[in-house]
Scaffold this motif. Structure first.
Motif, PDB file in Angstrom:
ATOM      1  N   GLU A  50     -42.394  54.580  49.006  1.00 60.06           N
ATOM      2  CA  GLU A  50     -42.516  53.129  49.028  1.00 60.06           C
ATOM      3  C   GLU A  50     -43.349  52.627  50.209  1.00 60.06           C
ATOM      4  O   GLU A  50     -44.179  51.742  50.048  1.00 60.06           O
ATOM      5  CB  GLU A  50     -41.123  52.492  49.080  1.00 60.06           C
ATOM      6  CG  GLU A  50     -41.151  50.998  48.874  1.00 60.06           C
ATOM      7  CD  GLU A  50     -39.771  50.425  48.670  1.00 60.06           C
ATOM      8  OE1 GLU A  50     -39.668  49.202  48.647  1.00 60.06           O
ATOM      9  OE2 GLU A  50     -38.803  51.194  48.546  1.00 60.06           O
ATOM     10  N   ARG A  76     -46.684  57.102  52.361  1.00 63.80           N
ATOM     11  CA  ARG A  76     -47.680  57.470  51.352  1.00 63.80           C
ATOM     12  C   ARG A  76     -48.867  58.176  51.999  1.00 63.80           C
ATOM     13  O   ARG A  76     -49.359  59.185  51.496  1.00 63.80           O
ATOM     14  CB  ARG A  76     -48.175  56.235  50.612  1.00 63.80           C
ATOM     15  CG  ARG A  76     -47.194  55.651  49.670  1.00 63.80           C
ATOM     16  CD  ARG A  76     -47.756  54.419  49.019  1.00 63.80           C
ATOM     17  NE  ARG A  76     -46.774  53.866  48.128  1.00 63.80           N
ATOM     18  CZ  ARG A  76     -46.569  52.566  47.959  1.00 63.80           C
ATOM     19  NH1 ARG A  76     -47.299  51.680  48.618  1.00 63.80           N
ATOM     20  NH2 ARG A  76     -45.646  52.151  47.130  1.00 63.80           N
ATOM     21  N   ARG A 106     -39.703  56.190  40.729  1.00 60.63           N
ATOM     22  CA  ARG A 106     -40.043  56.877  41.978  1.00 60.63           C
ATOM     23  C   ARG A 106     -39.490  58.303  41.974  1.00 60.63           C
ATOM     24  O   ARG A 106     -40.177  59.244  42.363  1.00 60.63           O
ATOM     25  CB  ARG A 106     -39.532  56.099  43.181  1.00 60.63           C
ATOM     26  CG  ARG A 106     -40.085  56.630  44.480  1.00 60.63           C
ATOM     27  CD  ARG A 106     -39.793  55.745  45.672  1.00 60.63           C
ATOM     28  NE  ARG A 106     -39.873  54.324  45.462  1.00 60.63           N
ATOM     29  CZ  ARG A 106     -41.004  53.603  45.418  1.00 60.63           C
ATOM     30  NH1 ARG A 106     -42.149  54.199  45.547  1.00 60.63           N
ATOM     31  NH2 ARG A 106     -40.960  52.300  45.252  1.00 60.63           N
ATOM     32  N   ASN A 141     -45.077  48.829  42.815  1.00 61.48           N
ATOM     33  CA  ASN A 141     -44.505  49.971  43.519  1.00 61.48           C
ATOM     34  C   ASN A 141     -44.593  49.728  45.002  1.00 61.48           C
ATOM     35  O   ASN A 141     -45.548  49.595  45.595  1.00 61.48           O
ATOM     36  CB  ASN A 141     -45.216  51.244  43.104  1.00 61.48           C
ATOM     37  CG  ASN A 141     -44.549  52.470  43.627  1.00 61.48           C
ATOM     38  OD1 ASN A 141     -43.616  52.412  44.395  1.00 61.48           O
ATOM     39  ND2 ASN A 141     -45.055  53.592  43.192  1.00 61.48           N
TER      40      ASN A 141
END
Length: 117
Positions: free
Chosen positions: A56, A61, A6, A117
């Motif tokens: 995450e 996102r 990440r 992920n």
């Protein structure tokens, strides 16, 4: 010093975001005719994918991808005011489709199971 996946994605995302103004606001290096749509789609797909890999939570996102799209749209606006470049709505649309392609690649990799992920 060890970087996890990440953190590495975030570093690459920042590098890509820093390179976008150079790529979009400097004089056109003479790209081959007809290649601009592929450059917009492909480039923004990578950046959209990196935005997904960098965080995450799905909500984070989504905000990251939205930021990437807004940032690329701002660069198109700046191009509009430069005498040696031109920003178009087609480019903005292609950037958006590229971002969505990156999200799609991320979702497909996650669905297939190869990406945890």
């Amino acid at each position: 010093m060890s970087l996890d996946f990440r953190t590495g994605s975030r570093v690459l995302l920042v590098i890509m975001l820093l390179l976008i103004p150079y790529a979009t606001l400097t004089p056109d290096p003479g790209t081959p005719a007809g290649s601009a749509p592929y450059m917009h789609l492909g480039g923004m797909a990578w950046v959209g994918l990196l935005a997904c890999l960098s965080f995450e939570a799905n909500r984070t996102r989504a905000w990251a991808v939205l930021f990437v799209f807004a940032y690329s749209s701002l660069m198109e606006l700046f191009q509009h005011y430069l005498p040696y470049r031109h920003g178009t709505w087609d480019d903005v649309w292609l950037n958006g489709m590229g971002c969505l392609a990156g999200v799609g690649i991320f979702a497909a990799a996650k669905w297939i199971g190869g990406l945890r992920n």
